[in-house]
Design an enzyme around this catalytic site. Structure first.
Site, short mmCIF file in Angstrom:
data_model
loop_
_atom_site.label_atom_id
_atom_site.label_comp_id
_atom_site.label_asym_id
_atom_site.label_seq_id
_atom_site.Cartn_x
_atom_site.Cartn_y
_atom_site.Cartn_z
N GLU A 178 36.66 33.13 44.25
CA GLU A 178 38.18 33.17 44.16
C GLU A 178 38.84 32.04 43.75
O GLU A 178 39.61 31.64 42.91
CB GLU A 178 38.56 33.78 45.41
CG GLU A 178 38.32 35.40 45.82
CD GLU A 178 39.09 36.21 44.88
OE1 GLU A 178 39.92 35.78 44.01
OE2 GLU A 178 38.65 37.38 44.93
N GLU A 224 42.13 52.60 43.92
CA GLU A 224 41.03 51.60 43.68
C GLU A 224 39.63 52.53 43.28
O GLU A 224 39.02 51.80 42.68
CB GLU A 224 40.88 50.92 45.30
CG GLU A 224 39.98 49.92 45.47
CD GLU A 224 40.48 48.42 44.29
OE1 GLU A 224 39.97 47.51 44.80
OE2 GLU A 224 41.48 48.68 43.68
N GLU A 241 43.33 45.19 35.53
CA GLU A 241 42.22 45.47 34.40
C GLU A 241 42.30 46.52 33.52
O GLU A 241 42.26 46.57 32.49
CB GLU A 241 41.05 45.89 35.35
CG GLU A 241 40.37 44.62 35.89
CD GLU A 241 40.98 44.27 37.35
OE1 GLU A 241 40.54 43.18 37.94
OE2 GLU A 241 41.89 44.91 37.78
#
Length: 459
Positions: A119, A343, A362
């Protein structure tokens, strides 16, 4: 009777999925596109102002309680760093200037905290490098170099694959169980840092980690989902394109382009056929990608989800436009099951299995790539659907909130920095003139931070 009922239900589910909307290819005028781009920009400004009002100087805003949140107890200015290049690209100059000033004067990485390698690399190093390339401010490059230097000890494992966590002050490491994404999503950031600073160790260490992982592929050419970075042994043999593996594949393809790296090109050219052979799943409802055993290639699951929806974009970069379009159509069907994507989705049963929506980008990213490649108006229609539904279900009085459950549309108190870095940026770029950002001159890292190909040449 029971068997007959199950058959009827199965046929109903399949027909229902076929009946989900397909994005129309109705042309959108330049004026309509501009209107949507302006709308995205206005909503970005509104959410940024909420962050500034309630969480200035902190990593994130919790949008429902208006409380600031810091990932590790000490702020790393994650939202300003992640958002800066978006603000620059949208020409939100006062907001970009205030974020830039905060970073220049307040960001300090000399903190006794353990941070997550993946991250921090994609958000912080990626964001600093991208913003440096857009602004020319050498202070941003100095900060990226300082952070990169502090992160380097994470590569000092017996295999060269990075530890999961590193202390920014002491260099101590921990976490020997990792996954392909966390091991192999380093080369774009550390490679660019190497090119811009002239320090080869950044490129060498990140590339070694990727190669060491690649060398542990199965005879089928697949990778598992969990690996011990000390021993190099796989702990879970499930092969997917899901989160945990996704950006490892992405970075093979992108590093090959960005750095003209022939090794990465070869690794990707050898990996893609295995992905398409063992993970692709043609169903009456469309093309999907599921799970398989890395050693046998046998299918082990039939789920697809929000993170998997990055893959059409990578297929576009690989010039597999038809396959990308088919997979994107499936993702659009998944989005419309509940009016916003879950998800995870069981495409064999038409069933949502993980119902949260954390404001992920995405599917919008892949829409942008496909529109750039084809100029098919259906991708603008898809983008309208995504933006309109985010506005309808995630918008709060002054920001945006993730959804706990897409079926009930119940919100949860989260607005991660990637919402600025990726979701809003890709929506804006989809509707903006192509001159806003020259797609062919850059490569996006997995956090949507653009890296200039012209600056990536080897020294």
């Amino acid at each position: 009777m029971k068997i007959r009922l199950l058959l009827v239900l199965s046929l109903f589910a399949t027909s229902a999925l076929h009946a989900l909307p397909v994005a129309p290819s109705t042309p959108m005028s330049d004026a309509e596109k501009a209107q949507y781009a302006t709308h995205v920009k206005a909503e970005t400004l509104r959410a940024w102002n909420a962050y500034k009002k309630y969480a200035w100087g902190h990593d994130e805003l919790h949008p429902l309680t208006h409380e600031p949140f810091d990932w590790y107890g000490h702020s790393l200015l994650m939202t300003p760093v992640d958002a800066l290049d978006t603000l620059v690209i949208m020409d939100l100059k006062p907001q970009a200037d205030e974020a830039h000033g905060l970073i220049d004067t307040q960001l300090n990485f000399d903190q006794d905290i353990y941070v997550k390698d993946f991250e921090i690399t994609i958000r912080m190093i990626g964001g600093l490098l991208s913003s440096y390339q857009l602004t020319g401010d050498k202070r941003l490059l100095e900060l990226a170099d300082d952070l990169g230097h502090r992160m380097l000890p994470m590569f000092n494992s017996p295999t060269g694959m990075p530890w999961e966590y590193i202390n920014l002050h002491t260099g101590a490491v921990r976490g020997n169980e990792s996954n392909p994404a966390e091991v192999g999503t380093m080369l774009i950031e550390y490679g660019m840092l190497s090119r811009l600073t002239g320090k080869p160790e950044y490129y060498d260490k990140a590339k070694r980690a990727m190669v060491e992982l690649y060398n542990r592929r199965s005879a089928k050419g697949l990778f598992g989902s969990t690996i011990n970075i000390e021993t190099g042994k796989w702990l879970d043999s499930t092969a997917t394109i899901q989160g945990g593996t996704d950006s490892f594949y992405e970075y093979m393809a992108k590093a090959a382009i960005l750095f003209d790296d022939k090794d990465c090109a070869k690794m990707w050219q050898e990996s893609l056929p295995a992905i398409n052979q063992y993970l692709a799943d043609e169903r009456p409802t469309g093309l999907w990608y599921g799970e398989a055993d890395m050693n046998t290639g046998a299918r082990t699951g039939a789920t697809y989800g929000a993170l998997d929806a990055f893959f059409p974009a990578v297929l576009v970069l690989s010039n597999e436009i038809d396959r990308a379009a088919k997979l994107q159509d499936s993702g659009y069907k998944m989005w419309n099951v509940a009016g916003i994507e879950p998800e995870r989705f069981d495409y064999a049963k038409m069933k949502i299995v993980s119902p949260e929506y954390p404001l992920r980008p995405e599917i919008i990213e892949s829409t942008y790539y496909l529109y750039h490649a084809t100029h098919d108006a259906k991708y603008l229609a898809m983008g309208k659907t995504y933006f309109d539904n985010i506005m309808r279900y995630c918008r709060t009085s002054d920001a945006f909130a993730a959804l706990k459950d897409v079926r009930t549309k119940k919100k949860t108190d989260s607005m991660e920095s990637f919402f600025f870095a990726e979701t809003l940026k890709y929506l804006y770029l989809l509707f903006s003139p192509e001159s806003t950002l020259d797609f062919d001159s850059i490569i996006f890292n997995t956090e949507a931070h653009p890296m200039k190909k012209s600056l990536a040449a080897a020294h």
